[in-house]
Design a protein around this motif. Structure first.
Motif, short mmCIF file in Angstrom:
data_model
loop_
_atom_site.label_atom_id
_atom_site.label_comp_id
_atom_site.label_asym_id
_atom_site.label_seq_id
_atom_site.Cartn_x
_atom_site.Cartn_y
_atom_site.Cartn_z
N ILE A 147 0.92 -1.10 0.00
CA ILE A 147 0.09 0.06 -0.06
C ILE A 147 0.94 1.11 -0.21
O ILE A 147 1.87 1.26 0.75
CB ILE A 147 -0.77 -0.08 1.19
N VAL A 148 0.84 2.23 -0.83
CA VAL A 148 1.16 3.51 -1.02
C VAL A 148 0.43 4.56 -1.11
O VAL A 148 -0.54 4.57 -2.29
CB VAL A 148 2.35 3.55 -1.96
N ALA A 149 0.29 5.53 -0.33
CA ALA A 149 -0.67 6.63 -0.53
C ALA A 149 0.20 7.78 -0.56
O ALA A 149 1.08 8.21 0.11
CB ALA A 149 -1.33 6.69 0.95
N GLY A 183 1.42 -9.79 5.26
CA GLY A 183 2.36 -9.72 4.33
C GLY A 183 2.27 -8.42 3.76
O GLY A 183 2.97 -8.16 2.67
N ILE A 184 1.90 -7.46 4.39
CA ILE A 184 1.28 -6.15 3.52
C ILE A 184 2.32 -5.00 4.22
O ILE A 184 2.26 -4.86 5.39
CB ILE A 184 -0.17 -5.64 3.68
N THR A 185 2.65 -4.38 3.36
CA THR A 185 3.51 -3.12 3.83
C THR A 185 2.65 -1.79 3.51
O THR A 185 1.89 -1.92 2.55
CB THR A 185 5.07 -2.95 3.00
N ALA A 186 2.87 -0.84 4.25
CA ALA A 186 2.03 0.43 4.09
C ALA A 186 2.88 1.69 4.26
O ALA A 186 3.52 1.62 5.44
CB ALA A 186 0.94 0.49 4.76
N ASN A 187 2.84 2.42 3.25
CA ASN A 187 3.67 3.76 3.42
C ASN A 187 3.06 5.12 2.66
O ASN A 187 2.07 4.73 1.79
CB ASN A 187 5.28 3.43 2.78
N LEU A 188 3.71 6.17 3.02
CA LEU A 188 3.07 7.19 2.57
C LEU A 188 4.39 8.00 1.86
O LEU A 188 5.07 7.91 2.30
CB LEU A 188 2.45 8.16 3.62
N VAL A 189 3.83 8.82 0.90
CA VAL A 189 4.87 9.59 0.01
C VAL A 189 4.27 10.95 -0.06
O VAL A 189 3.09 11.28 -0.43
CB VAL A 189 5.04 9.03 -1.19
N ASN A 190 5.07 11.84 0.55
CA ASN A 190 4.72 13.27 0.53
C ASN A 190 5.73 14.02 -0.57
O ASN A 190 7.03 14.06 -0.28
CB ASN A 190 4.92 14.17 1.99
N HIS A 235 10.77 -4.45 0.72
CA HIS A 235 9.68 -5.48 1.67
C HIS A 235 10.00 -4.94 3.13
O HIS A 235 9.16 -5.37 3.77
CB HIS A 235 10.37 -6.72 1.22
N TRP A 236 11.18 -4.50 3.49
CA TRP A 236 11.38 -4.07 4.87
C TRP A 236 11.38 -2.61 5.40
O TRP A 236 11.54 -2.18 6.35
CB TRP A 236 12.90 -4.41 5.06
N VAL A 237 10.34 -1.93 4.32
CA VAL A 237 9.98 -0.44 4.61
C VAL A 237 8.53 -0.56 4.77
O VAL A 237 7.71 -0.62 4.09
CB VAL A 237 10.54 0.40 3.30
N THR A 238 8.13 -0.11 5.78
CA THR A 238 6.61 -0.16 6.27
C THR A 238 6.36 0.92 7.23
O THR A 238 7.18 1.38 8.13
CB THR A 238 6.17 -1.73 6.62
N GLY A 239 5.08 1.54 7.41
CA GLY A 239 5.04 2.43 8.54
C GLY A 239 5.69 3.84 8.29
O GLY A 239 5.59 4.44 9.36
N GLN A 240 5.92 3.88 6.98
CA GLN A 240 6.82 5.35 6.95
C GLN A 240 6.13 6.33 6.15
O GLN A 240 5.39 6.07 5.05
CB GLN A 240 8.21 4.90 6.21
N LEU A 241 6.43 7.78 6.53
CA LEU A 241 5.88 8.85 5.73
C LEU A 241 7.30 9.52 5.22
O LEU A 241 8.08 10.29 5.99
CB LEU A 241 5.26 9.83 6.61
N ILE A 242 7.48 9.37 3.73
CA ILE A 242 8.78 9.77 3.17
C ILE A 242 8.51 10.97 2.42
O ILE A 242 7.60 10.98 1.58
CB ILE A 242 9.20 8.64 2.34
#
Length: 250
Positions: A147-149, A183-190, A235-242
């Motif tokens: 997931i990427v938002a 097995g889901i990762t979720a991150n945000l991109v600003n 696969h090791w990047v999750t829960g981040q707002l980048i």
């Protein structure tokens, strides 16, 4: 070998970030479904050709050798997300990457935001994102997914947009924890200020002057980070707002 499948929301215009993301994922071997909502594109004209751009994008992806399908989706309707994931599944298969690039964005501040506008921003930017994430988790293929938002911290003079994006941030970070067993990762991109048709010349000049790189971000700049975050390498990047903004936020 079956190609992975991505769903990208908010791809109504050829100058949008979502459009660049679709092309980038197709180049990386993804089959892509994407959504647009022409009624919004007509209500908030930001350039491009909303009547024809989705069809042209489907043709461009197909010409690259990947499958593509476009859906009209009114994400203010809470019944749409479940139907959308089911329709994508019927057309392409189980979705392995969900990229949330859609937005309701109509400028207004503390004093001039109407309750109707406030509610519409939260329905589209926040509630729909939560419902899409929930539907995605219910059909994620074996091995998990991504997931990427796309988010923003622009809130002054843009209160309903910024507040609804702030709520989106919390939901995506919660998803990183709650959906990890699937097995889901979720991150945000600003991506910072990207000219997708909303800037006039004065705005463009003022923002560029504040940008350490001397230029504004482009949709392709945002797409490069998204294509990494949905890849196996992330696969090791999750829960981040980048913040991928060329240093604008420094």
């Amino acid at each position: 070998m079956t190609a992975p499948i991505a769903l990208v929301t908010g791809v109504g215009r050829s100058n949008s970030i979502g459009h660049a993301i679709v092309l980038a994922l197709a180049a990386d071997g993804w089959d892509v479904a994407f959504t647009s909502w022409r009624a919004y594109e007509q209500r908030v004209p930001l350039g491009g050709d909303p009547a024809n751009d989705p069809d042209r994008l489907v043709a461009a992806v197909q010409a690259s050798g990947r499958r593509a399908v476009a859906f009209e989706a009114d994400l203010s309707d809470p019944t749409v997300p479940d139907r959308l994931l089911a329709d994508v599944g019927d057309a392409l298969g189980s979705v392995g990457a969900l990229v949330l690039s859609h937005a309701e964005s109509v400028d207004s501040g503390i004093l001039d935001t109407t309750p109707e506008s406030f509610d519409r921003h939260f329905a589209v930017n926040t509630r729909a994102a939560w419902l899409l994430i929930r539907a995605f988790a219910g059909q994620v293929p074996p091995g998990g997914g991504r997931i990427v938002a796309l988010t923003s911290d622009h809130i002054v003079g843009n209160v309903p947009y910024g507040a609804s994006k702030g709520a989106l941030d919390r939901i995506v970070i919660a998803a990183a924890r709650e959906l990890a067993p699937l097995g889901i990762t979720a991150n945000l991109v600003n991506p910072g200020p990207v000219d997708t048709g909303w800037m006039d010349e004065d705005t463009r000049a003022a923002l560029a002057a504040h940008q350490p790189t001397g230029r504004l971000g482009t949709p392709d700049d945002a797409a490069r980070l998204v294509r990494f975050l949905v890849s196996d390498d992330a696969h090791w990047v999750t829960g981040q707002l980048i913040k991928s903004d060329g240093g604008f936020s420094i």
